[in-house]
Design a protein around this motif. Sequence first.
Motif, mmCIF file in Angstrom:
data_model
loop_
_atom_site.group_PDB
_atom_site.id
_atom_site.type_symbol
_atom_site.label_atom_id
_atom_site.label_comp_id
_atom_site.label_asym_id
_atom_site.label_seq_id
_atom_site.Cartn_x
_atom_site.Cartn_y
_atom_site.Cartn_z
ATOM 1 N N ILE A 195 0.839 -1.204 0.000
ATOM 2 C CA ILE A 195 0.000 0.000 0.000
ATOM 3 C C ILE A 195 0.870 1.249 0.000
ATOM 4 O O ILE A 195 0.603 2.223 -0.711
ATOM 5 C CB ILE A 195 -0.936 -0.003 1.222
ATOM 6 N N ALA A 196 1.943 1.205 0.781
ATOM 7 C CA ALA A 196 2.809 2.380 0.927
ATOM 8 C C ALA A 196 3.517 2.732 -0.364
ATOM 9 O O ALA A 196 3.703 3.919 -0.670
ATOM 10 C CB ALA A 196 3.821 2.126 2.046
ATOM 11 N N ILE A 197 3.938 1.740 -1.164
ATOM 12 C CA ILE A 197 4.678 2.064 -2.377
ATOM 13 C C ILE A 197 3.780 2.767 -3.384
ATOM 14 O O ILE A 197 4.230 3.646 -4.129
ATOM 15 C CB ILE A 197 5.315 0.786 -2.991
ATOM 16 N N GLY A 198 2.488 2.408 -3.403
ATOM 17 C CA GLY A 198 1.559 3.135 -4.261
ATOM 18 C C GLY A 198 1.402 4.576 -3.821
ATOM 19 O O GLY A 198 1.413 5.501 -4.649
ATOM 20 N N SER A 199 1.272 4.777 -2.508
ATOM 21 C CA SER A 199 1.189 6.147 -1.977
ATOM 22 C C SER A 199 2.466 6.920 -2.248
ATOM 23 O O SER A 199 2.425 8.125 -2.516
ATOM 24 C CB SER A 199 0.912 6.100 -0.469
ATOM 25 N N ALA A 200 3.603 6.238 -2.196
ATOM 26 C CA ALA A 200 4.888 6.901 -2.434
ATOM 27 C C ALA A 200 4.949 7.482 -3.836
ATOM 28 O O ALA A 200 5.385 8.630 -4.027
ATOM 29 C CB ALA A 200 6.031 5.913 -2.214
ATOM 30 N N TRP A 201 4.507 6.720 -4.829
ATOM 31 C CA TRP A 201 4.526 7.238 -6.204
ATOM 32 C C TRP A 201 3.542 8.387 -6.383
ATOM 33 O O TRP A 201 3.841 9.374 -7.069
ATOM 34 C CB TRP A 201 4.231 6.119 -7.192
ATOM 35 N N MET A 202 2.374 8.280 -5.760
ATOM 36 C CA MET A 202 1.408 9.373 -5.870
ATOM 37 C C MET A 202 1.960 10.656 -5.268
ATOM 38 O O MET A 202 1.828 11.754 -5.847
ATOM 39 C CB MET A 202 0.100 8.989 -5.181
ATOM 40 N N LEU A 203 2.596 10.540 -4.116
ATOM 41 C CA LEU A 203 3.086 11.730 -3.426
ATOM 42 C C LEU A 203 4.301 12.330 -4.110
ATOM 43 O O LEU A 203 4.463 13.555 -4.131
ATOM 44 C CB LEU A 203 3.397 11.404 -1.970
ATOM 45 N N THR A 204 5.183 11.514 -4.667
ATOM 46 C CA THR A 204 6.352 12.094 -5.325
ATOM 47 C C THR A 204 5.941 12.853 -6.577
ATOM 48 O O THR A 204 6.505 13.909 -6.897
ATOM 49 C CB THR A 204 7.407 11.017 -5.656
ATOM 50 N N VAL A 205 4.923 12.359 -7.286
ATOM 51 C CA VAL A 205 4.430 13.084 -8.458
ATOM 52 C C VAL A 205 3.794 14.404 -8.034
ATOM 53 O O VAL A 205 4.014 15.451 -8.654
ATOM 54 C CB VAL A 205 3.427 12.207 -9.237
ATOM 55 N N THR A 206 3.018 14.368 -6.957
ATOM 56 C CA THR A 206 2.415 15.604 -6.446
ATOM 57 C C THR A 206 3.483 16.608 -6.046
ATOM 58 O O THR A 206 3.383 17.804 -6.370
ATOM 59 C CB THR A 206 1.526 15.291 -5.231
ATOM 60 N N ALA A 207 4.514 16.145 -5.363
ATOM 61 C CA ALA A 207 5.589 17.045 -4.940
ATOM 62 C C ALA A 207 6.337 17.615 -6.135
ATOM 63 O O ALA A 207 6.715 18.792 -6.131
ATOM 64 C CB ALA A 207 6.549 16.294 -4.020
ATOM 65 N N GLU A 208 6.556 16.789 -7.159
ATOM 66 C CA GLU A 208 7.296 17.266 -8.333
ATOM 67 C C GLU A 208 6.508 18.299 -9.123
ATOM 68 O O GLU A 208 7.082 19.113 -9.833
ATOM 69 C CB GLU A 208 7.654 16.073 -9.223
ATOM 70 N N MET A 209 5.200 18.276 -8.996
ATOM 71 C CA MET A 209 4.390 19.288 -9.662
ATOM 72 C C MET A 209 4.539 20.662 -9.014
ATOM 73 O O MET A 209 4.319 21.694 -9.662
ATOM 74 C CB MET A 209 2.908 18.887 -9.617
ATOM 75 N N VAL A 210 4.913 20.674 -7.734
ATOM 76 C CA VAL A 210 4.899 21.924 -6.970
ATOM 77 C C VAL A 210 6.283 22.335 -6.495
ATOM 78 O O VAL A 210 6.674 23.509 -6.625
ATOM 79 C CB VAL A 210 3.955 21.799 -5.746
ATOM 80 N N ALA A 211 7.029 21.384 -5.950
ATOM 81 C CA ALA A 211 8.226 21.749 -5.184
ATOM 82 C C ALA A 211 9.537 21.322 -5.837
ATOM 83 O O ALA A 211 10.597 21.595 -5.279
ATOM 84 C CB ALA A 211 8.146 21.145 -3.786
ATOM 85 N N VAL A 212 9.489 20.654 -6.986
ATOM 86 C CA VAL A 212 10.709 20.147 -7.609
ATOM 87 C C VAL A 212 10.661 20.472 -9.092
ATOM 88 O O VAL A 212 9.579 20.547 -9.687
ATOM 89 C CB VAL A 212 10.856 18.621 -7.406
ATOM 90 N N LYS A 213 11.795 20.633 -9.702
ATOM 91 C CA LYS A 213 11.880 20.976 -11.114
ATOM 92 C C LYS A 213 12.473 19.845 -11.943
ATOM 93 O O LYS A 213 13.160 20.097 -12.937
ATOM 94 C CB LYS A 213 12.706 22.253 -11.287
ATOM 95 N N SER A 214 12.192 18.617 -11.561
ATOM 96 C CA SER A 214 12.652 17.472 -12.340
ATOM 97 C C SER A 214 11.785 16.284 -11.985
ATOM 98 O O SER A 214 11.042 16.307 -10.994
ATOM 99 C CB SER A 214 14.132 17.156 -12.050
ATOM 100 N N GLY A 215 11.866 15.222 -12.791
ATOM 101 C CA GLY A 215 11.105 14.016 -12.521
ATOM 102 C C GLY A 215 9.884 13.881 -13.410
ATOM 103 O O GLY A 215 9.517 14.810 -14.154
ATOM 104 N N VAL A 216 9.242 12.735 -13.339
ATOM 105 C CA VAL A 216 8.094 12.446 -14.193
ATOM 106 C C VAL A 216 6.927 13.382 -13.874
ATOM 107 O O VAL A 216 6.224 13.845 -14.775
ATOM 108 C CB VAL A 216 7.665 10.977 -14.018
ATOM 109 N N GLY A 217 6.699 13.657 -12.595
ATOM 110 C CA GLY A 217 5.625 14.563 -12.210
ATOM 111 C C GLY A 217 5.834 15.964 -12.746
ATOM 112 O O GLY A 217 4.882 16.624 -13.184
ATOM 113 N N TYR A 218 7.070 16.427 -12.745
ATOM 114 C CA TYR A 218 7.361 17.753 -13.294
ATOM 115 C C TYR A 218 7.092 17.785 -14.795
ATOM 116 O O TYR A 218 6.521 18.763 -15.307
ATOM 117 C CB TYR A 218 8.812 18.130 -13.013
ATOM 118 N N VAL A 219 7.488 16.731 -15.511
ATOM 119 C CA VAL A 219 7.221 16.664 -16.952
ATOM 120 C C VAL A 219 5.719 16.688 -17.209
ATOM 121 O O VAL A 219 5.236 17.369 -18.127
ATOM 122 C CB VAL A 219 7.864 15.401 -17.555
ATOM 123 N N LEU A 220 4.953 15.944 -16.405
ATOM 124 C CA LEU A 220 3.498 15.915 -16.562
ATOM 125 C C LEU A 220 2.913 17.316 -16.432
ATOM 126 O O LEU A 220 2.114 17.746 -17.262
ATOM 127 C CB LEU A 220 2.908 14.964 -15.515
#
Length: 271
Positions: A195-220
């Motif tokens: 369960i945690a690994i699914g939440s981990a991917w969701m949260l890292t994408v959310t963070a990359e949209m707001v607080a980081v300038k790299s990663g798959v979430g940032y590209v999205l």
Amino acid sequence: MPAWKRLYRRIERAIVPALVLIGWEIFSRSGVLPPALLPAPSQVLVAWADWVFGTDGNTQTYSGRWIFDVAASAGRVSAGFALAAALGIGLGMAIGWSRTVEKLIEPLLQVLRPVPPVSWIPLAIIWFGIANKPAIFLVFLGSFFPVLLSTIHGVKTCDRNLLRAGAMAGGTPRLLLRHIVFPAALPSIFSGLRIAIGSAWMLTVTAEMVAVKSGVGYVLWDSYYFLRYDIVIAAMASIGLLGYCSDWLIKLLSARVLRWQRGSTLQSKEG
């Protein structure tokens, strides 16, 4: 088993995804919606291929950068998930085993647990700045509580007869915890990790949209601003694929660690 049945078992998992893709392709090409708003799977595949391999440069600055974006996101997921697993299992064992620890710590944890991890984003940015640290912090928050609660449940549901037998054999609390309680809690712990690994991917994408300038979430998020919805969908598919692979690795580890459970299950079915 007949050859056709073995073949069917191999392809049956692909039947529903294939039907969804075919229906999506037909609908996208029907003209009900503009192709730019709902790209067909074939168009998404072309953009994804360029993002991965740099085939024709149609994704511009993203061309050939997929592996670097995935590595950035995977690094944040791994760091936050590892911290959550270590602390969640350790603290969960302590809370499940000791009533004193449970009374002291669980009320605070139960107050923090309902707070959505995304609500910590402003504080995470203030505390850690725009970098990897706020993303790792959010991944940790999203992964910690599933591991913690699953571990507590595993410890509390340990067979008391086994504990009595271990105590009668001269086992100290430390030995009981190590050789009886922890192995008995492992199935629940692995459920929490999945369960945690699914939440981990969701949260890292959310963070990359707001607080980081790299990663798959940032590209999205960045491709959304340029109306490149084919890249948006390719990024979503990448996240799903990465989450699936992460879950598969945990399942593989669980199957190896819990071989004794699989043997006991087979024996109970035969009986």
